[in-house]
Design an enzyme around this catalytic site. Sequence first.
Site, PDB file in Angstrom:
ATOM      1  N   ARG A   1     -23.120  80.337  68.709  1.00  0.00           N
ATOM      2  CA  ARG A   1     -22.036  79.945  67.799  1.00  0.00           C
ATOM      3  C   ARG A   1     -22.450  80.148  66.347  1.00  0.00           C
ATOM      4  NH1 ARG A   1     -20.786  74.121  67.427  1.00  0.00           N
ATOM      5  NH2 ARG A   1     -19.867  74.960  65.558  1.00  0.00           N
TER       6      ARG A   1
ATOM      7  N   CYS B   1     -16.643  65.897  69.921  1.00  0.00           N
ATOM      8  CA  CYS B   1     -17.562  66.939  70.383  1.00  0.00           C
ATOM      9  C   CYS B   1     -18.890  66.276  70.695  1.00  0.00           C
ATOM     10  CB  CYS B   1     -17.681  68.080  69.381  1.00  0.00           C
ATOM     11  SG  CYS B   1     -18.712  67.724  67.989  1.00  0.00           S
TER      12      CYS B   1
ATOM     13  N   ASP C   1     -27.476  68.699  59.629  1.00  0.00           N
ATOM     14  CA  ASP C   1     -27.628  69.953  60.387  1.00  0.00           C
ATOM     15  C   ASP C   1     -29.086  70.412  60.476  1.00  0.00           C
ATOM     16  OD1 ASP C   1     -24.923  69.864  60.689  1.00  0.00           O
ATOM     17  OD2 ASP C   1     -24.467  71.510  59.326  1.00  0.00           O
TER      18      ASP C   1
ATOM     19  N   ARG D   1     -15.693  62.450  65.586  1.00  0.00           N
ATOM     20  CA  ARG D   1     -15.222  63.320  64.514  1.00  0.00           C
ATOM     21  C   ARG D   1     -13.704  63.278  64.293  1.00  0.00           C
ATOM     22  NH1 ARG D   1     -18.734  68.817  64.804  1.00  0.00           N
ATOM     23  NH2 ARG D   1     -18.197  68.844  62.605  1.00  0.00           N
TER      24      ARG D   1
ATOM     25  N   LYS E   1     -22.582  80.336  57.957  1.00  0.00           N
ATOM     26  CA  LYS E   1     -21.464  80.027  58.869  1.00  0.00           C
ATOM     27  C   LYS E   1     -20.492  79.058  58.210  1.00  0.00           C
ATOM     28  CE  LYS E   1     -21.991  76.651  62.201  1.00  0.00           C
ATOM     29  NZ  LYS E   1     -20.947  75.611  62.170  1.00  0.00           N
ATOM     30  N   ASN E   2     -21.039  77.987  57.636  1.00  0.00           N
ATOM     31  CA  ASN E   2     -20.156  76.927  57.145  1.00  0.00           C
ATOM     32  C   ASN E   2     -19.456  77.264  55.836  1.00  0.00           C
ATOM     33  OD1 ASN E   2     -20.704  75.525  59.416  1.00  0.00           O
ATOM     34  ND2 ASN E   2     -22.062  74.007  58.462  1.00  0.00           N
TER      35      ASN E   2
HETATM   36  C1  LIG Z   1     -17.910  73.852  59.936  1.00  0.00           C
HETATM   37  C2  LIG Z   1     -18.681  72.924  59.072  1.00  0.00           C
HETATM   38  O1  LIG Z   1     -18.761  73.101  57.857  1.00  0.00           O
HETATM   39  N1  LIG Z   1     -19.298  71.925  59.670  1.00  0.00           N
HETATM   40  C3  LIG Z   1     -20.104  71.023  58.894  1.00  0.00           C
HETATM   41  C4  LIG Z   1     -19.223  69.938  58.315  1.00  0.00           C
HETATM   42  O2  LIG Z   1     -18.555  69.318  59.394  1.00  0.00           O
HETATM   43  P1  LIG Z   1     -17.315  68.359  59.082  1.00  0.00           P
HETATM   44  O3  LIG Z   1     -16.520  68.942  57.983  1.00  0.00           O
HETATM   45  O4  LIG Z   1     -16.635  68.095  60.382  1.00  0.00           O
HETATM   46  O5  LIG Z   1     -18.089  67.058  58.598  1.00  0.00           O
HETATM   47  P2  LIG Z   1     -17.541  65.852  57.720  1.00  0.00           P
HETATM   48  O6  LIG Z   1     -18.332  65.799  56.467  1.00  0.00           O
HETATM   49  O7  LIG Z   1     -16.067  65.919  57.622  1.00  0.00           O
HETATM   50  O8  LIG Z   1     -17.929  64.614  58.643  1.00  0.00           O
HETATM   51  C5  LIG Z   1     -18.871  63.644  58.276  1.00  0.00           C
HETATM   52  C6  LIG Z   1     -18.541  62.322  58.956  1.00  0.00           C
HETATM   53  O9  LIG Z   1     -17.248  61.878  58.510  1.00  0.00           O
HETATM   54  C7  LIG Z   1     -16.440  61.567  59.618  1.00  0.00           C
HETATM   55  N2  LIG Z   1     -15.031  61.878  59.289  1.00  0.00           N
HETATM   56  C8  LIG Z   1     -14.720  63.104  58.775  1.00  0.00           C
HETATM   57  C9  LIG Z   1     -13.410  63.429  58.483  1.00  0.00           C
HETATM   58  C10 LIG Z   1     -12.408  62.460  58.708  1.00  0.00           C
HETATM   59  O10 LIG Z   1     -11.220  62.687  58.467  1.00  0.00           O
HETATM   60  N3  LIG Z   1     -12.765  61.242  59.217  1.00  0.00           N
HETATM   61  C11 LIG Z   1     -14.065  60.931  59.514  1.00  0.00           C
HETATM   62  O11 LIG Z   1     -14.345  59.824  59.974  1.00  0.00           O
HETATM   63  C12 LIG Z   1     -16.986  62.455  60.741  1.00  0.00           C
HETATM   64  O12 LIG Z   1     -16.635  61.942  62.014  1.00  0.00           O
HETATM   65  C13 LIG Z   1     -18.460  62.408  60.480  1.00  0.00           C
HETATM   66  O13 LIG Z   1     -19.025  61.258  61.060  1.00  0.00           O
HETATM   67  O14 LIG Z   1     -20.043  69.015  57.604  1.00  0.00           O
HETATM   68  C14 LIG Z   1     -20.990  68.335  58.436  1.00  0.00           C
HETATM   69  C15 LIG Z   1     -21.708  67.300  57.584  1.00  0.00           C
HETATM   70  O15 LIG Z   1     -22.484  67.916  56.631  1.00  0.00           O
HETATM   71  C16 LIG Z   1     -21.938  69.350  59.065  1.00  0.00           C
HETATM   72  O16 LIG Z   1     -22.777  68.674  59.998  1.00  0.00           O
HETATM   73  C17 LIG Z   1     -21.170  70.431  59.799  1.00  0.00           C
HETATM   74  O17 LIG Z   1     -22.053  71.473  60.165  1.00  0.00           O
HETATM   75  C1  LIG Z   2     -22.128  70.653  63.439  1.00  0.00           C
HETATM   76  C2  LIG Z   2     -22.087  71.932  63.090  1.00  0.00           C
HETATM   77  O1  LIG Z   2     -20.978  72.730  63.102  1.00  0.00           O
HETATM   78  P1  LIG Z   2     -19.458  72.337  63.459  1.00  0.00           P
HETATM   79  O2  LIG Z   2     -18.966  71.448  62.388  1.00  0.00           O
HETATM   80  O3  LIG Z   2     -18.774  73.653  63.450  1.00  0.00           O
HETATM   81  O4  LIG Z   2     -19.481  71.668  64.817  1.00  0.00           O
HETATM   82  C3  LIG Z   2     -23.298  72.627  62.587  1.00  0.00           C
HETATM   83  O5  LIG Z   2     -23.145  73.714  61.987  1.00  0.00           O
HETATM   84  O6  LIG Z   2     -24.409  72.120  62.801  1.00  0.00           O
END
Ligand SMILES: CC(=O)N[C@H]1[C@@H](OP(=O)(O)OP(=O)(O)OC[C@H]2O[C@@H](n3ccc(=O)[nH]c3=O)[C@H](O)[C@@H]2O)O[C@H](CO)[C@@H](O)[C@@H]1O
Ligand SMILES: C=C(OP(=O)(O)O)C(=O)O
Length: 420
Positions: free
Chosen positions: A399, A118, A307, A123, A22-23
């Site tokens: 999802r 969420c 995850d 996030r 998915k990711n």
């Molecule tokens: C669709 C997808 O691929 N989702 C994955 C992606 O989510 P996602 O890309 O949202 O995760 P991030 O690595 O960006 O987030 C990690 C942390 O950084 C924080 N943050 C992030 C961006 C930002 O601009 N500012 C900030 O503060 C977030 O709130 C969180 O606490 O990576 C996560 C961490 O491995 C996984 O749990 C999710 O499954």
């Molecule tokens: C947190 C997850 O996905 P998303 O970033 O799409 O919410 C996940 O795949 O566990």
Amino acid sequence: MDRFIIRGGRPLHGEIVIGGAKNAGLKLMVAGLLTSERLVLSNVPRIADIATMRDLLCQHGIAVEDVRGDGSTLAVGGEITSTEAPYDIVSKMRASILVLGPLLARCREARVSLPGGCAIGTRPVDMHLKGLETLGAEIRLENGYINARAPDGLKGERIVLPFASVGATENLLMAACLAKGRTEIINAAREPEIGDLVECLNRMGARISGIGTGTLIIDGVEAMHGAEHAIMPDRIECGTYACAAAITGGDVRLIGGRVDHLGAVVRALEEAGVEVAQEEGAMRVRRTGALRGIDIMTEPYPGFPTDMQAQFMALLSVAEGASMITETIFENRFMHVPELVRMGARINVHGSSAIIRGVHALSGAPVMATDLRASFSLILAGLAARGETILSRVYHLDRGYEAVERKLAACGADIRRVND
Ligand SMILES: CC(=O)N[C@H]1[C@@H](OP(=O)(O)OP(=O)(O)OC[C@H]2O[C@@H](n3ccc(=O)[nH]c3=O)[C@H](O)[C@@H]2O)O[C@H](CO)[C@@H](O)[C@@H]1O
Ligand SMILES: C=C(OP(=O)(O)O)C(=O)O
């Protein structure tokens, strides 16, 4: 609304085919915005998030063709007719924010709804926005939308991420492909899904080096072109079914599963008393002895993935002795704890850590899914529990997991989906 009814106590035996990630798949579909030519993706998982991304791309005017008619191969292509990503789609799926960088790079403007928080955390997307500003974008936040412009195009720059964010790395990576000159992303996330995206982008004509490292170097190109790419296997789906084999004391071959993508998870399983082996084309997981309590801390890749945290919480609930799980990535990712406690688990949460005192057995109960991985932790608990578990709000699970009940039932689980 769909629910799952699970009767626990049956060890899983057999084979489970692991689907496309998915990711990775979601970002690879977004990569289609970088060219008007066809990007053909195979090994696409048939899950709700992919359907949502399809809706979003259609909103931008991009056609998503189901090449084989079974959802497994999608061809993305066409001219962008709208640069707006509306609230009703972005609020459904946070990965929608990833269209921002490619739209800006290609069309020099984008209007994308702010995703908002969420269930697992607030996030924010500050790193995405700051990075795009470094590349020359003008960004204003208005009425819940990110309004971004780059009238003269984006320009390559050095970006240092304060945290190795997966999403920020991907957004900036895709934007930089069509920027003028060289972009360096320092402290880039190193998740294998980013490597898969880089491979595909390079096939589309991008010039990116540093795959798998914390520094990505992108030399911008004038235009990108179509390509074909097979999505990598879903390491989180694989780790999840490994936990299903482990918690039931079963023996399962996870077809397509790769130990090399799951180093920290495999180490944790082995420490807990589970046998894991890479066989040809499959990862085999079995447990014959008792489960032992262990300590885990979630970290960016190659650390233990957040995850997989909820699934290990269920597993360790029935391990001998005490365990501690510390969640460092998301501030609110223990929503499954009260539900596991309703099934007899002994878990106390102190800030970002949870202490789990293993119990001899869990007992089936009505429980509610709160997010994607939390949902599966309750299925795992249900598979191990005495009696019947009824899991509601299964839409969270749909999802990101394809055909859960079919895959588990084929290995002997007593699980069925009901709609009433
Ligand atoms: C669709 C997808 O691929 N989702 C994955 C992606 O989510 P996602 O890309 O949202 O995760 P991030 O690595 O960006 O987030 C990690 C942390 O950084 C924080 N943050 C992030 C961006 C930002 O601009 N500012 C900030 O503060 C977030 O709130 C969180 O606490 O990576 C996560 C961490 O491995 C996984 O749990 C999710 O499954
Ligand atoms: C947190 C997850 O996905 P998303 O970033 O799409 O919410 C996940 O795949 O566990």
